[in-house]
Motif scaffolding. Structure first.
Motif, mmCIF file in Angstrom:
data_model
loop_
_atom_site.group_PDB
_atom_site.id
_atom_site.type_symbol
_atom_site.label_atom_id
_atom_site.label_comp_id
_atom_site.label_asym_id
_atom_site.label_seq_id
_atom_site.Cartn_x
_atom_site.Cartn_y
_atom_site.Cartn_z
ATOM 1 N N ARG A 162 32.783 50.238 25.605
ATOM 2 C CA ARG A 162 32.151 48.928 25.781
ATOM 3 C C ARG A 162 31.165 49.032 26.943
ATOM 4 O O ARG A 162 31.577 49.046 28.106
ATOM 5 N N PRO A 163 29.868 49.111 26.656
ATOM 6 C CA PRO A 163 28.863 49.324 27.708
ATOM 7 C C PRO A 163 28.951 48.305 28.843
ATOM 8 O O PRO A 163 28.754 48.656 30.004
ATOM 9 N N GLU A 164 29.256 47.032 28.523
ATOM 10 C CA GLU A 164 29.325 46.026 29.581
ATOM 11 C C GLU A 164 30.474 46.312 30.544
ATOM 12 O O GLU A 164 30.376 46.013 31.740
ATOM 13 N N MET A 165 31.561 46.929 30.047
ATOM 14 C CA MET A 165 32.680 47.282 30.924
ATOM 15 C C MET A 165 32.314 48.491 31.785
ATOM 16 O O MET A 165 32.714 48.576 32.943
ATOM 17 N N VAL A 166 31.540 49.407 31.237
ATOM 18 C CA VAL A 166 31.097 50.565 32.020
ATOM 19 C C VAL A 166 30.144 50.107 33.128
ATOM 20 O O VAL A 166 30.255 50.554 34.284
ATOM 21 N N ARG A 167 29.239 49.185 32.804
ATOM 22 C CA ARG A 167 28.345 48.631 33.843
ATOM 23 C C ARG A 167 29.150 47.929 34.926
ATOM 24 O O ARG A 167 28.858 48.057 36.124
ATOM 25 N N GLY A 217 53.563 42.815 41.022
ATOM 26 C CA GLY A 217 52.722 42.035 41.923
ATOM 27 C C GLY A 217 51.232 42.208 41.726
ATOM 28 O O GLY A 217 50.436 41.644 42.468
ATOM 29 N N MET A 218 50.833 43.004 40.729
ATOM 30 C CA MET A 218 49.402 43.165 40.449
ATOM 31 C C MET A 218 48.866 41.918 39.763
ATOM 32 O O MET A 218 49.580 41.263 38.997
ATOM 33 N N ARG A 219 47.611 41.595 40.035
ATOM 34 C CA ARG A 219 46.925 40.593 39.233
ATOM 35 C C ARG A 219 46.500 41.296 37.956
ATOM 36 O O ARG A 219 46.009 42.437 38.013
ATOM 37 N N THR A 220 46.694 40.671 36.831
ATOM 38 C CA THR A 220 46.427 41.329 35.552
ATOM 39 C C THR A 220 45.410 40.547 34.733
ATOM 40 O O THR A 220 45.339 39.323 34.820
ATOM 41 N N ILE A 221 44.636 41.309 33.962
ATOM 42 C CA ILE A 221 43.622 40.714 33.088
ATOM 43 C C ILE A 221 43.733 41.383 31.725
ATOM 44 O O ILE A 221 43.631 42.612 31.623
ATOM 45 N N LYS A 222 43.939 40.564 30.689
ATOM 46 C CA LYS A 222 43.954 41.098 29.324
ATOM 47 C C LYS A 222 42.513 41.166 28.837
ATOM 48 O O LYS A 222 41.800 40.165 28.829
ATOM 49 N N VAL A 223 42.088 42.355 28.455
ATOM 50 C CA VAL A 223 40.712 42.561 28.021
ATOM 51 C C VAL A 223 40.635 42.440 26.507
ATOM 52 O O VAL A 223 41.111 43.303 25.775
ATOM 53 N N GLY A 224 40.076 41.325 26.065
ATOM 54 C CA GLY A 224 39.746 41.130 24.656
ATOM 55 C C GLY A 224 38.232 41.036 24.620
ATOM 56 O O GLY A 224 37.537 42.032 24.473
ATOM 57 N N ASP A 225 37.746 39.834 24.833
ATOM 58 C CA ASP A 225 36.309 39.595 24.972
ATOM 59 C C ASP A 225 35.893 40.065 26.372
ATOM 60 O O ASP A 225 36.366 39.515 27.374
ATOM 61 N N PRO A 226 35.033 41.088 26.457
ATOM 62 C CA PRO A 226 34.651 41.614 27.775
ATOM 63 C C PRO A 226 34.072 40.561 28.716
ATOM 64 O O PRO A 226 34.351 40.587 29.912
ATOM 65 N N SER A 227 33.287 39.599 28.190
ATOM 66 C CA SER A 227 32.681 38.612 29.094
ATOM 67 C C SER A 227 33.741 37.727 29.733
ATOM 68 O O SER A 227 33.630 37.365 30.910
ATOM 69 N N LEU A 228 34.803 37.396 28.997
ATOM 70 C CA LEU A 228 35.891 36.601 29.569
ATOM 71 C C LEU A 228 36.659 37.416 30.609
ATOM 72 O O LEU A 228 37.006 36.913 31.680
ATOM 73 N N ALA A 229 36.915 38.673 30.295
ATOM 74 C CA ALA A 229 37.639 39.543 31.230
ATOM 75 C C ALA A 229 36.838 39.716 32.517
ATOM 76 O O ALA A 229 37.396 39.674 33.618
ATOM 77 N N LEU A 230 35.535 39.869 32.400
ATOM 78 C CA LEU A 230 34.695 40.068 33.590
ATOM 79 C C LEU A 230 34.589 38.784 34.404
ATOM 80 O O LEU A 230 34.509 38.847 35.638
ATOM 81 N N ARG A 231 34.620 37.638 33.744
ATOM 82 C CA ARG A 231 34.621 36.367 34.482
ATOM 83 C C ARG A 231 35.906 36.267 35.311
ATOM 84 O O ARG A 231 35.896 35.874 36.474
ATOM 85 N N GLY A 269 35.447 38.597 43.544
ATOM 86 C CA GLY A 269 34.233 38.012 44.114
ATOM 87 C C GLY A 269 32.936 38.725 43.792
ATOM 88 O O GLY A 269 31.940 38.519 44.502
ATOM 89 N N LEU A 270 32.904 39.539 42.770
ATOM 90 C CA LEU A 270 31.646 40.188 42.376
ATOM 91 C C LEU A 270 31.034 39.431 41.190
ATOM 92 O O LEU A 270 31.748 38.925 40.345
ATOM 93 N N ASP A 271 29.711 39.431 41.138
ATOM 94 C CA ASP A 271 29.003 38.810 40.021
ATOM 95 C C ASP A 271 28.647 39.899 39.015
ATOM 96 O O ASP A 271 27.952 40.858 39.348
ATOM 97 N N PHE A 272 29.143 39.755 37.788
ATOM 98 C CA PHE A 272 28.881 40.754 36.759
ATOM 99 C C PHE A 272 27.791 40.313 35.785
ATOM 100 O O PHE A 272 27.576 40.954 34.773
ATOM 101 N N HIS A 273 27.107 39.230 36.089
ATOM 102 C CA HIS A 273 26.070 38.731 35.171
ATOM 103 C C HIS A 273 24.691 38.895 35.784
ATOM 104 O O HIS A 273 24.021 37.942 36.115
ATOM 105 N N HIS A 274 24.313 40.158 35.985
ATOM 106 C CA HIS A 274 22.967 40.396 36.524
ATOM 107 C C HIS A 274 22.254 41.419 35.690
ATOM 108 O O HIS A 274 22.769 41.982 34.788
#
Length: 168
Positions: free
Chosen positions: A47-52, A142-156, A163-168
Motif C-alpha cells: 500500500r503506497p500510502e502506508m509506505v509514504r 498497553g500498546m495503542r493499537t490501530i486496525k488497518v483496513g482503509d489506510p486513510s482511516l488508519a493514518l488519521r 501528532g503527525l500530518d499524513f495528508h501532504h
C-alpha cells in the motif's frame, strides 16, 4: 498456536512438512488443500500510502519495528515483489520475523522481543495490524493499537496518536 500454519511461521516444520500437515488438517475439516497451494498465494498488496507514512514517521524521528509472521523463503531468486518488500523492510530499525525468532503474532513474547529491541515499554508504542487477533495482545500489554483496513482511516488514527500530518 499448534496448527501447521503456526508451526511453519515459527520454523518448527519445513515447507514439505507444512504441505502434508496442512493437507491433513484441511482434509479433516472437509476439503483437502495441499499446503504448497496455500504458500503459492502468499502475496498481499503493498500500500503506497502506508509506505509514504512510514517514511514520514521515520523522518520525524520515531523508532520503528516491523513484526511479521513469515516463512523462510525457498525460492532461489527474489521476485520483483519480494525485492520491493525487502526494500520496505530495510527502512525499519528492526524487523522481527516469526520464522527467525521462534514465536509469532499473537504470542505476547513476539511483541516483547520488539519492545526490547526498540528499548521501549509497550505503553510507548503504537501497533498497527490488519488482523484484530494480532492487536488484542498488544493492547493487553498497553500498546495503542490501530486496525488497518482503509489506510486513510488508519493514518488519521495514527495522526491522533503521534501528532503527525499524513495528508501532504
Amino acid at each position: 498456536d499448534s496448527n501447521a500454519w503456526a508451526l511453519l511461521e515459527r520454523s518448527d516444520i519445513s515447507p514439505a512438512d507444512f504441505d502434508r500437515l496442512f493437507a491433513e488438517e484441511s482434509h479433516a475439516l472437509g476439503h483437502r488443500i495441499p499446503g504448497a497451494d496455500v504458500l503459492a498465494l502468499l502475496a498481499g498488496d503493498v500500500r503506497p500510502e502506508m509506505v509514504r507514512a512510514l517514511d514520514h514517521v521515520i523522518a520525524s524521528g520515531f523508532r520503528t519495528a516491523c513484526l511479521t509472521n513469515n516463512v523462510v523463503s525457498t525460492s532461489p531468486d527474489p521476485t520483483p515483489r519480494q525485492r520491493e518488500v525487502a526494500a520496505i523492510m530495510a527502512k525499519f530499525d528492526y524487523v522481527v520475523e516469526s520464522s527467525k525468532v521462534g514465536c509469532r503474532k499473537p504470542e505476547p513474547r513476539f511483541y516483547e522481543i520488539a519492545c526490547k529491541l526498540l528499548e521501549v515499554s509497550p505503553t510507548q508504542c503504537v501497533f498497527l495490524d490488519d488482523l484484530g487477533i494480532n492487536l488484542k495482545p498488544a493492547a493487553a500489554m498497553g500498546m495503542r493499537t490501530i486496525k488497518v483496513g482503509d489506510p486513510s482511516l488508519a493514518l488519521r488514527e495514527l495522526s491522533d496518536h503521534i501528532g503527525l500530518d499524513f495528508h501532504h
